[in-house]
Design a protein around this motif. Structure first.
Motif, PDB file in Angstrom:
ATOM      1  N   ASP A 169       0.976  -1.379   0.020  1.00 22.26           N
ATOM      2  CA  ASP A 169      -0.059   0.095  -0.127  1.00 22.26           C
ATOM      3  C   ASP A 169       0.804   1.219  -0.083  1.00 22.26           C
ATOM      4  N   TYR A 170       0.604   2.253  -0.898  1.00 25.96           N
ATOM      5  CA  TYR A 170       1.631   3.456  -1.017  1.00 25.96           C
ATOM      6  C   TYR A 170       0.465   4.732  -1.375  1.00 25.96           C
ATOM      7  N   ARG A 171       0.381   5.582  -0.258  1.00 27.68           N
ATOM      8  CA  ARG A 171      -0.340   6.700  -0.504  1.00 27.68           C
ATOM      9  C   ARG A 171       0.603   7.816  -0.131  1.00 27.68           C
ATOM     10  N   HIS A 172       0.314   8.991  -0.943  1.00 23.87           N
ATOM     11  CA  HIS A 172       1.315  10.093  -1.104  1.00 23.87           C
ATOM     12  C   HIS A 172       0.422  11.621  -1.064  1.00 23.87           C
ATOM     13  N   ARG A 173       0.280  12.335   0.214  1.00 20.32           N
ATOM     14  CA  ARG A 173      -0.540  13.276   0.180  1.00 20.32           C
ATOM     15  C   ARG A 173       0.034  14.626   0.587  1.00 20.32           C
ATOM     16  N   ALA A 214      -1.772  23.309   5.123  1.00 20.24           N
ATOM     17  CA  ALA A 214      -0.786  23.660   5.964  1.00 20.24           C
ATOM     18  C   ALA A 214       0.710  23.094   5.311  1.00 20.24           C
ATOM     19  N   ALA A 215       0.381  22.697   4.058  1.00 13.67           N
ATOM     20  CA  ALA A 215       1.767  22.145   3.351  1.00 13.67           C
ATOM     21  C   ALA A 215       2.583  21.095   4.113  1.00 13.67           C
ATOM     22  N   VAL A 216       1.751  20.067   4.687  1.00 12.84           N
ATOM     23  CA  VAL A 216       2.111  19.055   5.342  1.00 12.84           C
ATOM     24  C   VAL A 216       2.153  17.626   4.442  1.00 12.84           C
ATOM     25  N   LEU A 217       3.140  17.230   4.274  1.00 11.35           N
ATOM     26  CA  LEU A 217       3.330  16.110   3.349  1.00 11.35           C
ATOM     27  C   LEU A 217       3.404  14.748   4.365  1.00 11.35           C
ATOM     28  N   THR A 218       2.440  13.856   3.904  1.00 13.16           N
ATOM     29  CA  THR A 218       2.263  12.524   4.619  1.00 13.16           C
ATOM     30  C   THR A 218       2.561  11.371   3.447  1.00 13.16           C
ATOM     31  N   ARG A 219       3.242  10.409   3.640  1.00 12.88           N
ATOM     32  CA  ARG A 219       3.259   9.153   3.245  1.00 12.88           C
ATOM     33  C   ARG A 219       2.674   8.076   3.893  1.00 12.88           C
ATOM     34  N   HIS A 220       2.062   7.228   3.522  1.00 18.28           N
ATOM     35  CA  HIS A 220       1.598   6.178   4.377  1.00 18.28           C
ATOM     36  C   HIS A 220       1.985   4.679   3.386  1.00 18.28           C
ATOM     37  N   LEU A 221       2.935   4.008   3.919  1.00 16.81           N
ATOM     38  CA  LEU A 221       3.506   2.876   3.162  1.00 16.81           C
ATOM     39  C   LEU A 221       3.508   1.670   4.070  1.00 16.81           C
ATOM     40  N   ARG A 222       2.973   0.577   3.115  1.00 22.50           N
ATOM     41  CA  ARG A 222       2.912  -0.780   3.989  1.00 22.50           C
ATOM     42  C   ARG A 222       3.647  -1.597   2.858  1.00 22.50           C
ATOM     43  N   PHE A 223       4.954  -2.228   3.388  1.00 25.43           N
ATOM     44  CA  PHE A 223       5.580  -3.273   2.335  1.00 25.43           C
ATOM     45  C   PHE A 223       5.966  -4.600   3.068  1.00 25.43           C
ATOM     46  N   ARG A 224       6.482  -5.501   2.140  1.00 24.43           N
ATOM     47  CA  ARG A 224       7.033  -6.486   2.496  1.00 24.43           C
ATOM     48  C   ARG A 224       8.287  -6.624   2.032  1.00 24.43           C
ATOM     49  N   ASP A 225       9.379  -7.133   2.971  1.00 25.70           N
ATOM     50  CA  ASP A 225      10.765  -7.216   2.394  1.00 25.70           C
ATOM     51  C   ASP A 225      11.216  -8.598   1.947  1.00 25.70           C
ATOM     52  N   ARG A 226      12.339  -8.673   1.638  1.00 25.25           N
ATOM     53  CA  ARG A 226      12.601 -10.203   1.050  1.00 25.25           C
ATOM     54  C   ARG A 226      12.468 -11.305   2.099  1.00 25.25           C
ATOM     55  N   GLU A 227      12.621 -10.978   3.182  1.00 20.87           N
ATOM     56  CA  GLU A 227      12.423 -12.060   4.314  1.00 20.87           C
ATOM     57  C   GLU A 227      10.840 -12.121   4.567  1.00 20.87           C
ATOM     58  N   GLY A 228      10.180 -11.625   3.972  1.00 17.85           N
ATOM     59  CA  GLY A 228       8.589 -11.716   4.273  1.00 17.85           C
ATOM     60  C   GLY A 228       8.170 -11.004   5.263  1.00 17.85           C
ATOM     61  N   ARG A 229       9.035  -9.987   5.836  1.00 22.62           N
ATOM     62  CA  ARG A 229       8.553  -9.033   7.097  1.00 22.62           C
ATOM     63  C   ARG A 229       7.699  -7.789   6.554  1.00 22.62           C
ATOM     64  N   THR A 267       5.853  -4.318   7.040  1.00 13.89           N
ATOM     65  CA  THR A 267       6.001  -3.182   8.184  1.00 13.89           C
ATOM     66  C   THR A 267       5.133  -2.011   7.712  1.00 13.89           C
ATOM     67  N   GLU A 268       4.695  -1.225   8.471  1.00 14.28           N
ATOM     68  CA  GLU A 268       3.865  -0.123   8.050  1.00 14.28           C
ATOM     69  C   GLU A 268       4.617   1.167   8.493  1.00 14.28           C
ATOM     70  N   LEU A 269       4.839   2.049   7.750  1.00 13.87           N
ATOM     71  CA  LEU A 269       5.329   3.290   7.889  1.00 13.87           C
ATOM     72  C   LEU A 269       4.516   4.597   7.758  1.00 13.87           C
ATOM     73  N   VAL A 270       4.375   5.543   8.342  1.00 10.56           N
ATOM     74  CA  VAL A 270       3.594   6.815   8.222  1.00 10.56           C
ATOM     75  C   VAL A 270       4.740   8.086   8.400  1.00 10.56           C
ATOM     76  N   SER A 271       4.797   8.763   7.304  1.00 13.83           N
ATOM     77  CA  SER A 271       5.942   9.719   7.290  1.00 13.83           C
ATOM     78  C   SER A 271       5.058  10.960   6.995  1.00 13.83           C
ATOM     79  N   ARG A 272       5.528  12.000   7.882  1.00 15.82           N
ATOM     80  CA  ARG A 272       5.167  13.086   8.126  1.00 15.82           C
ATOM     81  C   ARG A 272       6.008  14.141   8.058  1.00 15.82           C
ATOM     82  N   ARG A 273       5.807  15.465   7.180  1.00 18.59           N
ATOM     83  CA  ARG A 273       6.805  16.398   7.214  1.00 18.59           C
ATOM     84  C   ARG A 273       6.420  17.819   6.810  1.00 18.59           C
ATOM     85  N   PHE A 274       6.804  18.949   7.267  1.00 20.87           N
ATOM     86  CA  PHE A 274       6.552  20.179   6.798  1.00 20.87           C
ATOM     87  C   PHE A 274       7.623  21.214   7.200  1.00 20.87           C
ATOM     88  N   THR A 275       7.707  22.380   6.558  1.00 19.52           N
ATOM     89  CA  THR A 275       8.794  23.444   6.755  1.00 19.52           C
ATOM     90  C   THR A 275       7.854  24.476   7.403  1.00 19.52           C
TER      91      THR A 275
END
Length: 817
Positions: free
Chosen positions: A119-123, A128-143, A145-153
């Protein structure tokens, strides 16, 4: 890698409210072909600095390009091309503060090309010029992981930027590492056609770890010798509270990083906060930039506290700057995309800077970050909402009068001759050669002959004075600027005894395709109509300008410029006897335009499809646009865009020419067929002129301009930086042409021209220090005077020929039935 792509969408989520949708720029999935464009459009800026929307874990390659830029920070470099030194000054790509990289089991896994994306969403939240990424991924070992990234200046604290990761292991537990870095090994490499030119601008000074959670990097620009320091504090939080984790430090003179060692539990989120402070030696009250950055970041707020403060600042900006369009959701959404980016480049934080309006914003390297004439399209938006910012941007020009005077003198002219491309010093930064990507050849560049930039500056000052009645600026700086520009044009114009009129030779108009006459050795054209008519208007305004000043101030300006009475008399004469070329009852783009060949437009469209950049096509064929009746962008049509029929009629009547009622219509019909719109500014101009007599055709061109950056209609240019003139021009179109608003004669005029596609518009403005809300619907115009300003006064308005006084705190309604 699993890739899905839906392109830009205007909903934040399936359950998002309409308000959220109108304030969200969103993408689902990953598309390597589109990432550069997305990184530009999802940048985060605050008027002082901006950072491209590149994912924190990505490095510069053919897909991604991280970049951070400070408004007005340039460096010059020299490249030898065929043994010839070529000098260029660039807006500098500063140390990359973004890097956060994830390692699981000792392996760096977070590169999208190396994992299966579930899953990958980029907003980008435009509010307020706030950038959010919502990422769900599977690595080569089958793990998984969910990552939510937010940032602003931060808009509330101009030197600060913030980044937050929330990591959640979904089907695993175990050790992980997060690497936080500041990377000074950056170059200016974001524009492919510049890559043969020197792009290394930073010299490393040193890296430090002044505190356990803080790292700092100091660099210096190689030629301009501006010191730039970036400091970052990285913290780990669990359940909202800071926790201590083991750290490993590493540094080189141009790179510094900390590795945070984490123990993650399945289903339990952990947060990593990275706060950053950036200072340069151009900043006031700074001293040692490294010390300043370190101290500032060590005292910085938590992410959530800083975000709340940041949102409050943006909320106030939107209250002043939002423009509502009723009846077209797409237009409403895209206008807010544009407003967000305008404010990321030019905000109240810009008001204390020595900086101009970079034509491509501060989120890319196109045009090298230079200041052109695009402020002509940008300032109308700012002047009516953030007049202090406009004043600062005009001061950028005023501070460079010495160079403008020297340039005029070197060209054998008087007064102030401003450069077509300006950077740090106000010297001419236009390149002498330009790469044609279609032919791969470096062509001679004559665009420095676009002296009309000085006319645009005069116009900008006059519009600012008219709208704000800032008499202090007029007395202290504005009058000197305007009169010096009038003096320049007076020295360029020469009197023809045969015609008994003044002429101007050796310049280029806004068109840009015509650099010289076919076969001519010298660059420039004779009697470009846009330039000549503009100069006639300038000379009339300048001849009476001193009458607006108190006698002591007028005398002071006269003395400073050593202005003589005979100069003023010459300006009056030019305003009455400037030559304007015509053919077939149409204003000619320049003298001799009618002698050129007609182009077979259908043949070129059939052969090339997209022919916006006809100049490159023709030159690649060994031909030249100088031979043909064509235009890259509106030239003579610009006159109707800037002045309108009533003002043009006054100018032409004073010059002794007729200006029939259908002059503007006939002119745009003629040139519309001969314009390739190679600059999206051209769509703005044509839409504005058409609004008065064909609003629906105007709307067609308006929507092209509105979509131009988000849709990247020029085939890859937006990834190199937004187009400030077009973004601001679309907002100006709504207020100045569809609402029909203009300031003239101490009064606010409205002559609505709503296209059929919309039901109405509403926006707020500040006119003569008074805050107003203007709402234009099909059957009514409502002007409300918003109280709350100490020196607010009643405002005289004229709507569809009816004149009234709007009292402080009052409201006036005008029926359009």
């Amino acid at each position: 890698m699993t890739i899905s792509h839906t392109g830009p969408i205007d909903t934040a989520s399936d359950t998002a409210s309409d308000t959220d949708a109108a304030f969200t720029l969103a993408y689902d999935g990953v598309d390597p072909r589109d990432e550069g464009l997305r990184e530009t459009l999802t940048s985060t800026g605050n008027g002082y600095m901006a950072t491209r929307g590149t994912a924190e874990w990505e490095e510069a390659d053919d897909v991604h390009y991280p970049g951070t830029y400070a408004h007005g920070l340039y460096n010059r470099a020299t490249t030898l091309l065929g043994g010839v030194p070529v000098h260029n000054e660039d807006l500098v790509n500063l140390p990359n503060w973004l890097p956060l990289k994830l390692r699981i089991g000792g392996v760096e896994v977070l590169r999208l090309a190396d994992v299966e994306i579930l899953d990958y969403r980029h907003r980008l939240d435009l509010r307020a010029a706030v950038l959010t990424r919502h990422l769900r991924f599977r690595d080569r070992e089958g793990r998984e992981t969910e990552l939510v990234s937010r940032r602003f200046t931060s808009m509330a604290s101009m030197h600060h930027a913030y980044l937050e990761w929330t990591l959640t292991p979904l089907n695993w537990s175990g050790p992980a590492e997060v690497v936080s870095a500041i990377d000074g090994r950056v170059t200016n490499d974001g524009v492919p056609r510049y890559r043969d030119l020197e792009g290394v601008h930073l010299h490393p000074v040193g890296a430090e770890f002044p505190e356990s959670e803080v790292m700092a990097l100091k660099t210096r620009t190689r030629q301009s010798e501006v010191t730039v320091s970036v400091a970052a504090r990285t913290r780990v939080l669990a359940v909202g509270r800071p926790v201590e984790v083991p750290r490993s430090d590493f540094r080189t003179p141009d790179h510094v990083q900390q590795t945070l060692h984490l123990d993650l539990e399945r289903g339990v989120p952990v947060t990593v906060e990275k706060s950053v402070a950036l200072f340069t030696s151009r900043d006031p009250a700074t001293g040692d930039t490294l010390v300043r950055a370190h101290r500032s970041v060590a005292r910085s707020r938590s992410f959530e506290s800083a975000l709340a403060h940041h949102r409050e600042s943006w909320n106030r900006l939107w209250q002043a700057c939002d423009v509502q369009v009723f009846g077209d959701d797409e237009a409403q959404h895209l206008l807010r995309v544009h407003i967000s980016h305008i404010l990321q480049t030019c905000s109240p934080n810009t008001a204390d800077l020595d900086a101009g309006v970079p034509a491509r914003g501060i989120n890319g390297e196109a045009y090298r970050g230079h200041v052109f004439w695009d402020e002509l399209f940008v300032l109308p938006f700012l002047t009516y909402r953030l007049p202090g910012v406009t004043r600062s941007l005009l001061m950028y020009r005023y501070r460079r009068l010495a160079e403008a005077r020297a340039a005029a003198r070197a060209a054998g002219r008087a007064g102030f001759m401003f450069p077509w491309q300006s950077g740090s010093l106000g010297t001419e930064e236009t390149q002498e050669v330009h790469l044609n990507p279609m032919s791969g050849k470096w062509d001679v560049d004559l665009s420095h002959n676009q002296r009309h930039v000085s006319a645009a500056i005069f116009y900008n000052v006059w519009q600012y004075i008219t709208t704000t009645e800032d008499t202090m600026f007029l007395e202290s700086q504005g009058a000197e600027l305007m009169l010096g520009i009038a003096r320049f044009w007076s020295s360029v114009a020469h009197y023809s005894s045969d015609r008994e009129r003044y002429e101007i030779h050796g310049v280029m108009g806004p068109d840009e395709y015509h650099e010289k006459y076919p076969g001519a050795a010298e660059g420039g054209l004779r009697n470009n109509a846009y330039t000549n008519v503009f100069v006639a208007w300038i000379c009339d305004i300048a001849a009476h300008l001193l009458d607006l000043l108190p006698a002591p101030r007028a005398d002071a300006v006269r003395a400073r410029l050593e202005l003589r009475d005979e100069e003023i008399e010459r300006w009056k004469d030019i305003s009455r006897r400037m030559f304007v070329p015509f053919h077939d009852g149409i204003i000619s783009q320049f003298e001799g335009y009618d002698d050129l060949e007609e182009l077979d437009w259908d043949a070129y469209r059939a052969k090339y499809g997209d022919i916006q950049r006809l100049d490159r096509i023709l030159k690649a064929e060994g031909d030249t646009p100088d031979r043909y009746k064509l235009a890259k962008q509106a030239d003579a049509v610009m006159l109707s865009f800037l002045f309108g029929d009533d003002e043009l009629r006054r100018i032409f009547t004073r010059l002794g020419y007729e200006f029939p009622d259908d002059a503007a219509r006939r002119m745009i019909e003629y040139y519309d067929r001969r314009t390739s719109h190679g600059s999206t500014l051209s769509y703005i101009t044509h839409a504005g002129v058409l609004a008065r007599f064909d609003p629906d055709s105007s709307w067609e061109r308006f929507t092209v301009a509105l979509r131009s950056d988000v849709g990247d209609i020029q085939g890859g240019t937006t990834r190199e930086g937004i187009h400030m003139g077009v973004m601001a021009g679309t907002v100006d179109l709504v207020q100045r042409f569809y609402a029909g608003m203009r300031a003239e004669g101490g009064m606010l005029h409205l002559e609505p021209n709503l296209p059929g596609a919309i039901d109405g518009v509403s926006f707020t403005v500040i006119y003569q220090r008074s805050p107003l809300t203007v709402t234009v619907m099909r059957d009514e115009v409502v002007i409300r005077h918003r109280d709350g300003v100490i020196d607010a006064t009643p405002v005289r308005v004229r709507v569809a020929g009816r004149e009234r006084l709007v009292a402080v705190g009052g409201e006036e309604r005008f029926s359009l039935a």
